[in-house]
Scaffold this motif. Sequence first.
Motif, PDB file in Angstrom:
ATOM      1  N   PRO B  54       1.490  22.592 -26.100  1.00  0.00           N
ATOM      2  CA  PRO B  54       0.184  22.412 -25.518  1.00  0.00           C
ATOM      3  C   PRO B  54       0.133  21.178 -24.471  1.00  0.00           C
ATOM      4  CG  PRO B  54       0.349  22.074 -27.680  1.00  0.00           C
ATOM      5  CD  PRO B  54       1.826  22.604 -27.549  1.00  0.00           C
ATOM      6  N   GLY B  55      -0.182  21.417 -23.713  1.00  0.00           N
ATOM      7  CA  GLY B  55      -0.352  20.099 -22.662  1.00  0.00           C
ATOM      8  C   GLY B  55       0.877  20.032 -21.373  1.00  0.00           C
ATOM      9  N   PHE B  56       1.773  20.664 -21.673  1.00  0.00           N
ATOM     10  CA  PHE B  56       3.044  20.452 -20.899  1.00  0.00           C
ATOM     11  C   PHE B  56       2.915  20.811 -19.659  1.00  0.00           C
ATOM     12  CE2 PHE B  56       7.267  19.997 -19.785  1.00  0.00           C
ATOM     13  CZ  PHE B  56       7.696  21.178 -18.974  1.00  0.00           C
ATOM     14  N   LEU B  57       2.491  21.986 -19.152  1.00  0.00           N
ATOM     15  CA  LEU B  57       2.140  22.433 -17.959  1.00  0.00           C
ATOM     16  C   LEU B  57       1.177  21.774 -17.417  1.00  0.00           C
ATOM     17  CD1 LEU B  57       2.853  26.142 -18.379  1.00  0.00           C
ATOM     18  CD2 LEU B  57       4.330  24.475 -17.133  1.00  0.00           C
ATOM     19  N   ASP B  58       0.101  21.324 -18.019  1.00  0.00           N
ATOM     20  CA  ASP B  58      -1.306  20.431 -17.449  1.00  0.00           C
ATOM     21  C   ASP B  58      -0.618  19.241 -17.077  1.00  0.00           C
ATOM     22  OD1 ASP B  58      -3.442  21.953 -20.166  1.00  0.00           O
ATOM     23  OD2 ASP B  58      -2.847  22.597 -17.930  1.00  0.00           O
ATOM     24  N   GLY B  59       0.133  18.738 -18.014  1.00  0.00           N
ATOM     25  CA  GLY B  59       0.553  17.143 -17.671  1.00  0.00           C
ATOM     26  C   GLY B  59       1.326  17.087 -16.093  1.00  0.00           C
ATOM     27  N   LEU B  60       2.277  18.400 -16.431  1.00  0.00           N
ATOM     28  CA  LEU B  60       3.443  18.220 -15.254  1.00  0.00           C
ATOM     29  C   LEU B  60       2.740  18.621 -14.043  1.00  0.00           C
ATOM     30  CD1 LEU B  60       6.445  18.068 -14.544  1.00  0.00           C
ATOM     31  CD2 LEU B  60       6.555  20.496 -15.129  1.00  0.00           C
ATOM     32  N   GLY B  61       1.941  19.798 -14.031  1.00  0.00           N
ATOM     33  CA  GLY B  61       1.041  19.868 -12.953  1.00  0.00           C
ATOM     34  C   GLY B  61       0.381  18.685 -12.279  1.00  0.00           C
ATOM     35  N   LEU B  62      -0.196  18.251 -13.078  1.00  0.00           N
ATOM     36  CA  LEU B  62      -1.298  16.788 -12.716  1.00  0.00           C
ATOM     37  C   LEU B  62      -0.270  16.048 -11.974  1.00  0.00           C
ATOM     38  CD1 LEU B  62      -3.952  15.548 -12.421  1.00  0.00           C
ATOM     39  CD2 LEU B  62      -3.146  14.671 -14.716  1.00  0.00           C
ATOM     40  N   SER B  63       1.016  15.533 -12.626  1.00  0.00           N
ATOM     41  CA  SER B  63       2.033  14.649 -12.264  1.00  0.00           C
ATOM     42  C   SER B  63       2.449  15.006 -10.928  1.00  0.00           C
ATOM     43  CB  SER B  63       2.881  14.188 -13.062  1.00  0.00           C
ATOM     44  OG  SER B  63       2.445  13.390 -13.993  1.00  0.00           O
ATOM     45  N   LEU B  64       2.965  16.329 -10.587  1.00  0.00           N
ATOM     46  CA  LEU B  64       3.305  16.817  -9.392  1.00  0.00           C
ATOM     47  C   LEU B  64       2.188  16.776  -8.191  1.00  0.00           C
ATOM     48  CD1 LEU B  64       5.669  19.707 -10.651  1.00  0.00           C
ATOM     49  CD2 LEU B  64       6.183  17.640  -9.645  1.00  0.00           C
ATOM     50  N   LEU B  65       1.111  17.344  -8.673  1.00  0.00           N
ATOM     51  CA  LEU B  65       0.020  17.187  -7.805  1.00  0.00           C
ATOM     52  C   LEU B  65      -0.403  15.711  -7.098  1.00  0.00           C
ATOM     53  CD1 LEU B  65      -2.407  18.946  -6.399  1.00  0.00           C
ATOM     54  CD2 LEU B  65      -3.811  18.518  -8.462  1.00  0.00           C
ATOM     55  N   LEU B  66      -0.503  14.921  -8.352  1.00  0.00           N
ATOM     56  CA  LEU B  66      -0.484  13.443  -7.749  1.00  0.00           C
ATOM     57  C   LEU B  66       0.683  12.713  -6.932  1.00  0.00           C
ATOM     58  CD1 LEU B  66      -1.702  11.850 -11.111  1.00  0.00           C
ATOM     59  CD2 LEU B  66      -3.118  12.208  -9.133  1.00  0.00           C
ATOM     60  N   ALA B  67       1.880  13.378  -7.175  1.00  0.00           N
ATOM     61  CA  ALA B  67       2.998  13.008  -6.426  1.00  0.00           C
ATOM     62  C   ALA B  67       2.703  13.463  -4.959  1.00  0.00           C
ATOM     63  CB  ALA B  67       4.293  13.391  -7.031  1.00  0.00           C
ATOM     64  N   VAL B  68       2.553  14.852  -4.827  1.00  0.00           N
ATOM     65  CA  VAL B  68       2.415  15.336  -3.518  1.00  0.00           C
ATOM     66  C   VAL B  68       1.382  14.518  -2.749  1.00  0.00           C
ATOM     67  CG1 VAL B  68       1.710  17.250  -2.070  1.00  0.00           C
ATOM     68  CG2 VAL B  68       3.238  17.477  -4.009  1.00  0.00           C
ATOM     69  N   ALA B  69       0.083  14.204  -3.438  1.00  0.00           N
ATOM     70  CA  ALA B  69      -0.897  13.705  -2.744  1.00  0.00           C
ATOM     71  C   ALA B  69      -0.473  12.302  -2.010  1.00  0.00           C
ATOM     72  CB  ALA B  69      -2.141  13.667  -3.435  1.00  0.00           C
ATOM     73  N   THR B  70       0.234  11.649  -2.910  1.00  0.00           N
ATOM     74  CA  THR B  70       0.561  10.264  -2.870  1.00  0.00           C
ATOM     75  C   THR B  70       1.620  10.253  -1.675  1.00  0.00           C
ATOM     76  OG1 THR B  70       0.487   9.766  -5.198  1.00  0.00           O
ATOM     77  CG2 THR B  70       1.403   8.062  -3.918  1.00  0.00           C
ATOM     78  N   ILE B  71       2.341  11.164  -1.894  1.00  0.00           N
ATOM     79  CA  ILE B  71       3.611  10.991  -0.786  1.00  0.00           C
ATOM     80  C   ILE B  71       2.834  11.305   0.704  1.00  0.00           C
ATOM     81  CG2 ILE B  71       5.545  12.529   0.265  1.00  0.00           C
ATOM     82  CD1 ILE B  71       6.393  12.752  -2.480  1.00  0.00           C
ATOM     83  N   VAL B  72       1.840  12.143   0.610  1.00  0.00           N
ATOM     84  CA  VAL B  72       1.255  12.693   1.924  1.00  0.00           C
ATOM     85  C   VAL B  72       0.447  11.382   2.704  1.00  0.00           C
ATOM     86  CG1 VAL B  72      -0.779  13.702   2.924  1.00  0.00           C
ATOM     87  CG2 VAL B  72       1.096  15.017   1.762  1.00  0.00           C
ATOM     88  N   LEU B  73      -0.211  10.703   1.539  1.00  0.00           N
ATOM     89  CA  LEU B  73      -1.154   9.591   1.913  1.00  0.00           C
ATOM     90  C   LEU B  73      -0.300   8.211   2.394  1.00  0.00           C
ATOM     91  CD1 LEU B  73      -4.000   8.465   2.114  1.00  0.00           C
ATOM     92  CD2 LEU B  73      -3.703   7.772  -0.282  1.00  0.00           C
ATOM     93  N   VAL B  74       0.759   8.160   1.466  1.00  0.00           N
ATOM     94  CA  VAL B  74       1.666   6.707   1.738  1.00  0.00           C
ATOM     95  C   VAL B  74       2.426   7.027   3.206  1.00  0.00           C
ATOM     96  CG1 VAL B  74       3.716   7.468   0.635  1.00  0.00           C
ATOM     97  CG2 VAL B  74       2.732   5.079   0.997  1.00  0.00           C
TER      98      VAL B  74
END
Lengths: 387, 273, 306
Positions: B54-74
């Motif tokens: 429980p929470g694995f896919l949510d946590g991983l998904g959130l981190s990947l989403l944050l990573a993509v957004a950060t990469i684009v922004l930076v």
Amino acid sequence: MYPALSRRTGRLAAVLALSLTTALAAAACGAKEEAPATASGVAADKATSLADFGGMDGLIAAAKKEGQLNVIALPPDWANYGEVIEAFSKKYGIKVNSDNPDGSSADEITAVKTLKGQDRAPDVLDLGVAFAISGAQEGLFAPYKVAAWDKIPASQKDAEGRWFNDYGGYVSIGCDAKRVAVCPQTFADLKKPEYKGKVALNGNPTKAGAAIAAVYAASLANGGSFDNIQPGIDFFAALNKSGNFIPVESTPATVEKGETPISLDWDYLNAGYAKQFAAKGVDWKVAIPADGKYANFYAQAVNLDAPHPAAARLWQEFLYSAEGQNLWLKGFARPVLLPGMITDGTAQADLVSALPKVEGEPSFPTPEQNDKAKADLVANWAKALAG
Amino acid sequence: MAALTRRARAWHGAVLALAGLYFAAPLIASFVFTVDVPGQGLTGQAYTQILGAPGFLDGLGLSLLLAVATIVLVLALVVPAMVAVRLRPGRLGTVIEVLCTLPLVVPPIAFVAGIGSILQLGPERLSRTPLYQTFLAVQDERFPLALVLSYTVLALPFVFRSLDSGLRAIDVPTLTEAARNCGASWWQVLVRVLLPNLRSSLAGAAFLTLALVLGEYTIARILTFETFPVWIVKVSGSEARLSVAVSLLSLLITWLLLLALSSAGTRTTKNED
Amino acid sequence: MPTAVTTVSPPVPDAAPTASGRAGARPRRGSATLAALPLLTFVTVFFGLPMIAVLVGAVTVTDRATGTTTLTADNLTRSVQGAYLDALTSSIKLSLVTAALGVVLGTLLAQAVVASRLPGLRNLVVTASGVLANFGGVPLAFAFIATLGISGVMTELLHLTEAGWSLYTPAGLAVVYLYFLIPLMVLVIAPALDGLRPQWREAAANCGATGWQFWRLIGLPVLGPSLLGGFVLLFGTAFAAYATAAAMVGSVLPLVTLQIADALSGNVLIGQEGVASALALDMVVVAGLVMAIYLPLQRRSARWLR
């Protein structure tokens, strides 16, 4: 042509920036909303007792209408909170959102302040008494007196109802009988050379409540008192020098690995671990040291700005009903209403007898003694252990 | 490199062997812990449980989403600025270098102390203003913009360094001049001339940022968002072996991704020769 | 490349040919700043604001009951006394030592990798470094507990405890810190090592220089800027590390990051946000000082390379 081009780019950039800002502001714009009132005319977030809801049925109806409850810092294996949450959710059909289970009391207060007004702000809090007192001073909590209010001893609640003790336990010595030949029973035992490199706390005393409680208990076992925590600090300094004490934080991982076969923690946590560890090859035993008995209760509070005020109050009523208190008892914690429940027979006898054995009644330091002890510890711990 | 003496080669071999031992030992010990349960012998249970945890896919998904957004922004922030600096050297370059290196001076724990104060400011002082909802939106659990902004700040020094070395390697003024003489607009210069030449720096910067976001624990933990690293620590309380297994797997997968990317990079450059 | 630029350019649909083709090849000063504007605003707002909040928190105190805020030097003075001062000094000491070790070991490793003839080794190591440089916190702490802890695999294999080894000391923590500091150094120095051309080595050998002389007179000066830059980076990373130390030696080794976390997010200290902000400010000052000392040195030594 080129000057015109850079002018065009400049204007384009400005238009983009402006539209982006407008879009952002428009998408998330607006001030706070107010809460609706209940049948009795008192708004749910101002209700101070069952009467304001017109009785239990009124409260249940209002809570069901809200449909959700936000809790924070409630690990499922802490005082059987997993089952408490499930029982509440099933009984009233209210969805419970359990946020940040590993959070500390400070995290809970921070969440109340930072998430104020958001839908995911915590509705109810379970935190250390010192934090409850401080939060009440800051005006973060709503006064609410549960139905069983009068049964809670006066010394274990805030007179205005802003916080009240829920459950507690004693500092205990947990020990892996598979890796330790003879499990220590008292603080004096811990000094024995056979326990070299085996004794750990479950956190840093400057940060974790259970760890500082262990130091307090050690102080009581070595000639200290509620006013004087220094003997406890000295005890651990000596233990560290002899090599018995290891500074690594004991977690289920380190216990299963065999790195921390002896762990000082709350008795309800250690007792709860016994079952969890049995499947992983660890034979976990719990003993409350007779020479250093230190008990501590946690406190419940309702967020003044709870997004689901009726559900929050229903939760409190549930916790302080016989059912709620017995569920905590099942988690090896000592619920605050236990003495009364034993007398009138509402406590489940088998659960009471399963509690780790301890003699006598607990006594507690006053908030002032507690604050002084914490200040002393923070000032002296690191130096004492550095040797 | 025929000039390398045998002694030098032996020395290098010894260094590599020692380094290999130092870096592999903890990983191997962790792996042994995940598969060896006293009383049950060897079992792969820790790994088969991962997807269902429980929470694995949510946590991983959130981190990947944050990573993509950060990469684009930076990248969107840094690339135009650095290209402009290369074309017009001067004080701007120093300013940008200092600004992009400043986040290194501030430890994440200090940074989050400041962020926490600001986020508390919203509800306290601004609850009657339209900015209130903006403060809330920034902390939305499903996509905490506050984390994206923090991670962008954290990533700036590494992205700057990566792009700086990449931009030094190609002759930006000459390339730009040639392209402009052919009549390209600024946008075309950037997208069709410069970026393709910066492919490996951009990819390096992107992957450094990915690794940073997937490993960042302090800020997410204190702001109480359940990202992947926070989930790993949280689950280590109840399922120690699962948690360690997940860490090992995430290390392995990130490494394989980086390997695939870098070998794809070298293959393309070889084709272009 | 052709040195003569023809004045007659082929007709391009997008732009009319102009006599002064050069004029548009460089952006005007205003456009350059415009391109950098998003970055400048972003850093000012999203980095500057939290820093101002830390500064304000460090020099003010808010009375809990009344809510009034007053200026005070109390937080700052407390943050450099007693237990907090111990923590600050041990953090600085640990960071200096691990950064120095990391620079040396990282350079040695990078040199071995760059000089190696094994195909793909460089790729393997550089990518692994990128991953391991960000591996930290509880998983790393546990990995080392499992390896070198009291019941760790290596400890039992090599009987290290009898030899006097303990992971839960500053030395042990340093060993763990190197796990992410060395890869970071490899990432920083590998490109610089590439710049050290083999021809120089051969030329030096032809002039009769020994390996040691080559490094002392040519190699290290050329690598100088990157070494210094790497040291600063490693110091900052070690100084800022928090989760790893907390899991392993939190109780016995005072570190300033741990104390900030204790004050912000613990179960013991209440109302210490002011001291936490003051400690955060202290950390920024220390790291800033290190940067202020080393970066100009680095720029100066880099100048002759340009």
